[in-house]
Design a protein around this motif. Structure first.
Motif, mmCIF file in Angstrom:
data_model
loop_
_atom_site.group_PDB
_atom_site.id
_atom_site.type_symbol
_atom_site.label_atom_id
_atom_site.label_comp_id
_atom_site.label_asym_id
_atom_site.label_seq_id
_atom_site.Cartn_x
_atom_site.Cartn_y
_atom_site.Cartn_z
ATOM 1 N N MET A 1 8.234 -6.682 0.933
ATOM 2 C CA MET A 1 7.100 -6.111 0.219
ATOM 3 C C MET A 1 6.124 -5.473 1.203
ATOM 4 N N ALA A 2 5.366 -4.505 0.719
ATOM 5 C CA ALA A 2 4.404 -3.808 1.564
ATOM 6 C C ALA A 2 3.249 -4.737 1.909
ATOM 7 N N PRO A 3 2.679 -4.589 3.103
ATOM 8 C CA PRO A 3 1.504 -5.380 3.449
ATOM 9 C C PRO A 3 0.333 -5.017 2.554
ATOM 10 N N ALA A 4 -0.611 -5.937 2.436
ATOM 11 C CA ALA A 4 -1.735 -5.732 1.535
ATOM 12 C C ALA A 4 -2.852 -4.912 2.165
ATOM 13 N N THR A 5 -2.587 -4.306 3.323
ATOM 14 C CA THR A 5 -3.597 -3.515 4.004
ATOM 15 C C THR A 5 -3.759 -2.158 3.328
ATOM 16 N N GLU A 6 -4.914 -1.541 3.560
ATOM 17 C CA GLU A 6 -5.163 -0.206 3.021
ATOM 18 C C GLU A 6 -4.299 0.804 3.760
ATOM 19 N N ALA B 1 3.755 6.340 -6.963
ATOM 20 C CA ALA B 1 2.625 5.691 -6.303
ATOM 21 C C ALA B 1 3.105 4.676 -5.268
ATOM 22 N N GLY B 2 4.093 3.868 -5.639
ATOM 23 C CA GLY B 2 4.616 2.897 -4.696
ATOM 24 C C GLY B 2 5.256 3.557 -3.490
ATOM 25 N N TYR B 3 5.998 4.636 -3.739
ATOM 26 C CA TYR B 3 6.654 5.351 -2.641
ATOM 27 C C TYR B 3 5.620 5.931 -1.682
ATOM 28 N N LEU B 4 4.595 6.598 -2.213
ATOM 29 C CA LEU B 4 3.569 7.211 -1.370
ATOM 30 C C LEU B 4 2.778 6.152 -0.611
ATOM 31 N N ASP B 5 2.469 5.046 -1.273
ATOM 32 C CA ASP B 5 1.740 3.954 -0.635
ATOM 33 C C ASP B 5 2.518 3.430 0.570
ATOM 34 N N MET C 1 6.304 2.752 6.453
ATOM 35 C CA MET C 1 7.459 1.898 6.205
ATOM 36 C C MET C 1 8.749 2.709 6.247
ATOM 37 N N SER C 2 9.869 2.028 6.439
ATOM 38 C CA SER C 2 11.172 2.674 6.482
ATOM 39 C C SER C 2 11.515 3.246 5.117
ATOM 40 N N LEU C 3 12.506 4.138 5.086
ATOM 41 C CA LEU C 3 12.892 4.742 3.821
ATOM 42 C C LEU C 3 13.374 3.688 2.835
ATOM 43 N N ARG C 4 14.165 2.743 3.286
ATOM 44 C CA ARG C 4 14.631 1.685 2.384
ATOM 45 C C ARG C 4 13.449 0.875 1.854
ATOM 46 N N ALA C 5 12.517 0.536 2.732
ATOM 47 C CA ALA C 5 11.351 -0.243 2.310
ATOM 48 C C ALA C 5 10.490 0.552 1.335
ATOM 49 N N CYS C 6 10.403 1.866 1.535
ATOM 50 C CA CYS C 6 9.661 2.711 0.592
ATOM 51 C C CYS C 6 10.282 2.637 -0.792
ATOM 52 N N LEU C 7 11.620 2.714 -0.855
ATOM 53 C CA LEU C 7 12.305 2.634 -2.150
ATOM 54 C C LEU C 7 12.110 1.269 -2.785
ATOM 55 N N GLU C 8 12.245 0.217 -1.994
ATOM 56 C CA GLU C 8 12.114 -1.137 -2.533
ATOM 57 C C GLU C 8 10.708 -1.376 -3.085
ATOM 58 N N TRP C 9 9.709 -0.895 -2.366
ATOM 59 C CA TRP C 9 8.335 -1.066 -2.827
ATOM 60 C C TRP C 9 8.086 -0.239 -4.088
ATOM 61 N N ALA C 10 8.598 0.975 -4.094
ATOM 62 C CA ALA C 10 8.414 1.848 -5.254
ATOM 63 C C ALA C 10 9.049 1.246 -6.499
ATOM 64 N N VAL C 11 10.257 0.725 -6.363
ATOM 65 C CA VAL C 11 10.954 0.102 -7.493
ATOM 66 C C VAL C 11 10.187 -1.133 -7.978
ATOM 67 N N ALA C 12 9.677 -1.928 -7.040
ATOM 68 C CA ALA C 12 8.936 -3.132 -7.421
ATOM 69 C C ALA C 12 7.645 -2.781 -8.146
ATOM 70 N N VAL C 13 6.928 -1.771 -7.649
ATOM 71 C CA VAL C 13 5.675 -1.360 -8.293
ATOM 72 C C VAL C 13 5.943 -0.828 -9.697
ATOM 73 N N ALA C 14 6.956 0.028 -9.836
ATOM 74 C CA ALA C 14 7.280 0.578 -11.154
ATOM 75 C C ALA C 14 7.675 -0.535 -12.118
ATOM 76 N N GLY C 15 8.468 -1.487 -11.645
ATOM 77 C CA GLY C 15 8.875 -2.597 -12.498
ATOM 78 C C GLY C 15 7.697 -3.424 -12.980
ATOM 79 N N HIS C 16 6.732 -3.633 -12.087
ATOM 80 C CA HIS C 16 5.525 -4.376 -12.475
ATOM 81 C C HIS C 16 4.746 -3.620 -13.546
#
Length: 316
Positions: free
Chosen positions: A1-6, A270-274, A280-295
């Motif tokens: 998951m992405a860090p909670a930093t700005e 939004a998750g991808y851009l964040d 973050m790595s491309l894989r991490a960008c996808l994982e975060w984007a998918v998690a944000v959209a799912g939420h």
């Protein structure tokens, strides 16, 4: 998951903001002259750009929306929601555009839209709105190009304007009115040719390339993008695929049963851009984007509270 930093980099979302009226589930079209009642409904700020900017707010990103609204109650709500230091949202006379989103089982939707103020958002409007805004190093998403009739012809010139000023540019063009004509296909390909990140859903990707074969789709879209650009294909409940520099990455989703998938792709953006802004790595960008959209699509009605997936993933 992405860090909670700005996010260390600023993220700007340029595009459409309007009112969304969500109704469902509509399984059969009502007979003319009748009235039907549905168990699910939501009235909220919408438009692909505003949806993405709203989720970026909830993620705590250094983000802003560049858009406009009309001079009615819906416009007032949009203005209140996007009054931050990086927002550039103009108030125009006349009605705010709105969209009726019809929900269909299990997770599809159909849109009926009124253009309203959106027919005045051309390339000149966005260039003026960005006057004095530092774009060097910023991550900029141009979202919903086909939803703004006045922007379509100047879309590519606006992209060149942004890239010439040092922005890293992502696009999500949306779906044209009705279906794709030869003119709109040429326009979409021209927009891809000036993009660092193409964020398309699978239906858009298939329409632009004329094929449903995933490998052929990726090849055709990669050829249309600049060297080194990133292609992302959002696949709804099947997750997402990204391709960059000859490498393809696939991320799947957790099983969900959402009531309302309107804006799912916008939340993904939004998750991808964040994640991209945080390096973050491309894989991490996808994982975060998918998690944000799912939420986001698991909420009904949609919330405006901060999204903290790291905390939610901690064991009880």
């Amino acid at each position: 998951m992405a860090p909670a930093t700005e996010s260390p980099r600023a993220i700007l979302v340029l595009g459409n903001a309007n009112l969304d009226v969500i109704v469902g589930h509509v399984d059969t079209w009502p007979e003319r002259g009748t009235e039907s009642f549905f168990p699910h409904g939501d009235l909220r700020i919408g438009g692909s750009a505003a949806n993405t900017a709203r989720v970026l707010q909830r993620l705590g990103a250094r983000s802003g929306l560049v858009s406009a609204h009309g001079g009615d109650f819906a416009g007032a709500a949009i203005g209140q929601a996007f009054a931050g230091v990086r927002d550039r949202v103009a108030s125009l006379s006349g009605p705010t555009g709105f969209t009726v989103g019809l929900l269909h089982r299990p997770s599809e939707r159909t849109f009926l839209s009124s253009v309203g103020h959106l027919d005045r958002l051309d390339a000149g409007f966005f260039r003026g709105a960005l006057d004095g805004v530092a774009l060097e190093g910023a991550l900029v998403l141009l979202s919903g190009g086909f939803a703004m009739p006045a922007l379509v012809d100047g879309h590519r010139a606006l992209q060149d304007f942004l890239r010439d000023r040092g922005a890293e540019l992502a696009i999500d063009p949306g779906w044209p009115d009705g279906d794709w004509t030869d003119t709109e296909l040429r326009q979409a390909r021209a927009w891809l040719a000036a993009s660092d990140h193409a964020l398309l859903n699978d239906k858009e990707a298939a329409a632009i390339t004329g094929t449903g074969d995933l490998e052929a789709m990726i090849g055709a879209l990669t050829d249309a993008l600049p060297s080194g650009a990133t292609l992302v294909i959002k696949r709804g409940p099947r997750g997402a695929i990204a391709h960059r520099a000859g490498r393809t990455i696939e991320v799947t989703t957790q099983a969900l049963d959402p009531v309302d998938t309107v804006g799912a792709g916008d939340a993904f953006n939004a998750g991808y851009l964040d994640a991209r802004a945080k390096g973050m790595s491309l894989r991490a960008c996808l994982e975060w984007a998918v998690a944000v959209a799912g939420h986001v699509v698991s909420e009904f009605p949609r919330a405006a509270s901060p999204i903290d997936l790291a905390r939610q993933s901690e064991p009880a």
